[in-house]
Design a protein around this motif. Sequence first.
Motif, short mmCIF file in Angstrom:
data_model
loop_
_atom_site.label_atom_id
_atom_site.label_comp_id
_atom_site.label_asym_id
_atom_site.label_seq_id
_atom_site.Cartn_x
_atom_site.Cartn_y
_atom_site.Cartn_z
N ALA A 733 0.73 -1.02 0.03
CA ALA A 733 0.19 -0.03 -0.10
C ALA A 733 0.92 1.21 -0.01
O ALA A 733 0.64 2.12 -0.76
CB ALA A 733 -1.06 0.05 1.14
N ILE A 736 2.12 1.72 -3.35
CA ILE A 736 1.34 2.35 -4.30
C ILE A 736 1.10 3.83 -4.12
O ILE A 736 1.27 4.70 -5.11
CB ILE A 736 0.01 1.92 -4.15
CG1 ILE A 736 -0.33 0.12 -4.42
CG2 ILE A 736 -1.11 2.33 -4.82
CD1 ILE A 736 -1.32 -0.51 -3.90
N LEU A 737 1.12 4.46 -2.82
CA LEU A 737 1.14 5.65 -2.48
C LEU A 737 2.23 6.54 -2.95
O LEU A 737 2.21 7.44 -3.69
CB LEU A 737 0.94 5.80 -1.18
CG LEU A 737 -0.58 5.74 -0.70
CD1 LEU A 737 -0.60 5.84 0.96
CD2 LEU A 737 -1.50 6.59 -1.02
N ALA A 740 2.24 6.81 -6.92
CA ALA A 740 1.31 7.54 -7.34
C ALA A 740 1.73 9.16 -7.10
O ALA A 740 1.70 10.13 -7.67
CB ALA A 740 0.15 7.44 -6.43
N LEU B 123 -5.19 -0.34 2.71
CA LEU B 123 -4.48 -0.73 1.43
C LEU B 123 -5.64 -0.46 0.54
O LEU B 123 -5.30 -0.02 -0.61
CB LEU B 123 -4.38 -2.34 1.60
CG LEU B 123 -4.26 -3.15 0.04
CD1 LEU B 123 -2.79 -2.46 -0.43
CD2 LEU B 123 -4.27 -4.34 0.13
N VAL B 124 -6.92 -0.64 0.67
CA VAL B 124 -8.28 -0.35 -0.13
C VAL B 124 -7.82 1.28 -0.49
O VAL B 124 -7.82 1.75 -1.59
CB VAL B 124 -9.37 -0.58 0.52
CG1 VAL B 124 -10.38 -0.34 -0.63
CG2 VAL B 124 -9.41 -2.13 0.45
N ALA B 126 -5.35 3.02 -0.01
CA ALA B 126 -4.16 3.43 -0.79
C ALA B 126 -4.32 3.18 -2.35
O ALA B 126 -3.92 4.01 -3.10
CB ALA B 126 -3.05 2.77 -0.34
N LEU B 127 -5.05 2.05 -2.74
CA LEU B 127 -5.40 1.87 -3.79
C LEU B 127 -6.22 2.80 -4.61
O LEU B 127 -5.91 3.28 -5.86
CB LEU B 127 -6.28 0.57 -4.06
CG LEU B 127 -5.45 -0.87 -4.18
CD1 LEU B 127 -6.42 -1.95 -4.20
CD2 LEU B 127 -4.76 -0.98 -5.52
N ASP B 129 -6.66 5.98 -3.57
CA ASP B 129 -6.08 7.12 -3.68
C ASP B 129 -4.71 7.13 -4.88
O ASP B 129 -4.83 8.19 -5.64
CB ASP B 129 -5.25 7.46 -2.25
CG ASP B 129 -4.87 8.89 -1.98
OD1 ASP B 129 -5.54 9.72 -2.74
OD2 ASP B 129 -4.01 9.06 -1.11
N GLY B 130 -4.09 6.15 -4.84
CA GLY B 130 -3.12 5.92 -5.76
C GLY B 130 -3.35 5.99 -7.25
O GLY B 130 -2.85 6.65 -8.04
N LEU B 131 -4.50 5.09 -7.38
CA LEU B 131 -5.00 5.00 -8.73
C LEU B 131 -5.67 6.20 -9.31
O LEU B 131 -5.93 6.40 -10.56
CB LEU B 131 -5.43 3.60 -8.96
CG LEU B 131 -4.82 2.21 -8.83
CD1 LEU B 131 -5.41 1.05 -8.58
CD2 LEU B 131 -3.67 2.46 -9.70
N SER B 132 -6.25 6.86 -8.53
CA SER B 132 -7.15 7.87 -9.00
C SER B 132 -6.56 9.31 -8.94
O SER B 132 -7.20 10.28 -9.02
CB SER B 132 -8.47 8.04 -8.32
OG SER B 132 -8.01 8.33 -6.98
#
Lengths: 748, 147
Positions: A733, A736-737, A740, B123-124, B126-127, B129-132
């Motif tokens: 996680a 990912i952050l 991004a 985690l969700v 982060a997904l 936040d990160g992908l959008s």
Amino acid sequence: MIPVLLAAHLAGIVGASVAGYRSARAGLLVASIPPAITTIWALGQLNSAPQQAFYELHWVQGLGLSLRFSVDELALLMTILVSGIGVLVFFYSTGYFGSTAGPDARFPSSLLAFSGSMLGLVWADSVWTLFIFWEFTSITSFLLVGYKHVEDSVRIAARRALMITGAGGLSLLAGLLLLVRESNTTILDQISPATGTVGTVAAVLVLIGAATKSAQVPFHVWLPGAMAAPTPVSAYLHSATMVKAGVFLMAVMGPIFANAAVWKTVGAACGIASMLWGGIGALRHRDAKLMLAWGTVSQLGLLVTLFAIGSPKAVFAGIALLLAHALFKATLFLVVGEIDIRTGTRDIAELGGLWRAMPLTCAVATAAGLSMAGAPPLLGFMAKEAALEAVLGLAGAEQLVFSCAVILGSVLTVAYTTRFLITVFGPGPATVVSPPRLAMTAPAAVLSIAGIAGYIFVAAPNRLVSNAAIELNAAATYSLIAWPGLKTAFVVSLAILLVGSLLGLAISRQRVRPTPGSQGADWADAAIDGILTVAPSLTARIQHGSLPVYVVTMTAMAALATIPFLSEIPYLQLDLWNSLIEPFLAIVIVGSAIAGTFVGSRLGAALALGAVGLGMSALFVSYGAPDLALTQLLVETIIVVAFVLGLGRLRQSFPPVDTTWKAARIVIAGAGGIGVTLAIAAASTSPTGTPPLADVSEQAVEEGGGKNLVNVILTDLRALDTLGEVVVLATVAIGILALARINQTEVA
Amino acid sequence: MTASRSSIVHVGIRAASPLAITVGVYLFFAGHSQPGGGFAAGLVLGAVITLRTVTGLQRPTNATGLLSSGIVIVTATAAAPLIWGGTFFDQRVVSVELPVLGTVKSGSALIFDAGVTIIVIGLVIALLDGLSTSEPSAIETDAEGRP
């Protein structure tokens, strides 16, 4: 008391860095408290023996993972050296760094951290504890060698020291693991003597560890470089304590490897080479500190040789020399530090006539130097006598080889000692000196007097040395002899002194000599640089970043891994399905999977994968695994959403793939699918044991207090696995952050 | 992100959220003896957040806080028994008599599970936040008049 002392060191590290920000002197004084307490405790233990201090902190009992300490006689001797010299070095540092420009706040705490690590190392009673503190000493030593980190050469020297001792540490770990596997215990005392091939391999691995730490040829190249450290560090780490760790290890491991011939041959070869090459090195250099450093390599070589021989007398002599060397070598380094500070140079071409300007220092250095040369009436003399008797007492070819080597090494030792004393203190143009600093002279004087007192009151060092020796080898019932009379060893000793001092005098006339290059160090640096260039390019080759290639590689490997199972499947007895819902679900799953490969758009493919997942969870339900089905369903949901969100950033359809690559991918994907199917068939048709279901169920209700087996396993019985898994989740996680954010900053 | 502007979807999700959260909480507590558990509960709660985010009802960004507190909780639960002399991951079970619910058994495993739930939710988020993130920032640059 052991945990209290270790905690005191930890507290001292914090306290010293806090106090160090206020004043360097305060930091050093705070840091000297834990070693002082430890020394007093250790001296007290001398009288309360034979009761050994012991402490164990369990972590994972099933794996024998625990911090286990036990202070035996040898450890007690080492403790007195480590902490006792430690206190003196801290005191000395207050003078070395002066009152105005003190050391960094981190210097006292780093030095104390090293001191604590060293204690942990000598007290260690399990292989894990030994290894952990072994590595701690490497790391703290790195910090101390690299103390003046603004200079390039210092950073390179520190890196070299860390790389060589660190690599040796890994070798040691491998050796220890072999021993643990053979004797099924992690407790050092209980490891049985190693035999056979495993014993040989383990002996070599442990020897490499010891040789890197104790700067033995061919790993000695880091030690002269480590002289880039401030002199208190050199005196403490690189003469009295850390470099002794390898010798200490050899002493402790000696009984375990008594049957491995390679221990003696390789160890002695290493030791003899170091003894001679170190002695020659000490005669070649002009920097007084480097002369002493090379002398240390030579002395450690003698110690390693003695412990490699491993006979009772050799072990006894080794321990006596260990004690004597710590005292005289630390003294000499402290003296060189004082000369460096008061004259501004360590180059013997510029030094001379200091006996007049620094009489007290000269006396201290002479006493220590004579002890190093092995002249009476000093502790070093008795130790050297014991060493000579040990090698002369051997038989046959061994006697010849070892005696010649030790005698030659001793001649070189006397020669470089003479050269050191004559060129620094002897006749010559008197060097200008600044006023004396008591804080620097006093610690050296204490150590030097200890060397004299050890000879006069021989009972005290004798008690330390002989108890430790008997503990290692029950037959080592010897004692230090102050005046042996005209025995062979004594005559040889006198001859060594005569020849050595003549050689030293001859060489010391030639004051200005070209500084020898350090080829070995250059090679070591080149090797390290080579690793640093090869590693990234290798990584770039393996971790090329192409997602399709990764997936293809993994699938191909999975397919290959299933080959051994193929013969174990009773193909004709396979039931195709249990209930009619299964073929129906199979059609849905396989159909969606095939559709996923044909769909042109990425969104379509993601949805097809979702359909596969849903079919799978339905299959789980049909097998009566609601827990699994629920989790699968939820995971699929989140994955599909994540896919859809992620797809917003990509092209809508898949990029074109050339035909051969596509064909290869189809073949490998097919092989992977078939392989996994067959492996599952093999696993479910020919189990190799009864599933521990009944045991686990019982355990779950009793220990975990729950009826959902899966969940009790996850949160209780195998909670360590779950902990690892959630840490991975959190790391992903955060990754990912971070990715991004990189993208955001690029856009901005 | 394609935020739906349909009010039917909005109202529907607003109405469904409390129910879904209840299901998530139920799964969390049921996990010890029935299907469910911390991981599943985290996924259900994460799915609620996903729905609300995708439709533009909220925009959670506190992933790091959740992740770090989750890690602290799981490691603390694991290490806590060491303080009173137990071993790593020693399980404590406590039974409490409550007026309505009767005997409630609970243990340190429940706290551990709570940590797992929090990490999964993190985690969700982060997904999401990160992908959008890229699109809104792209829109922002548009708003500033850059091409």
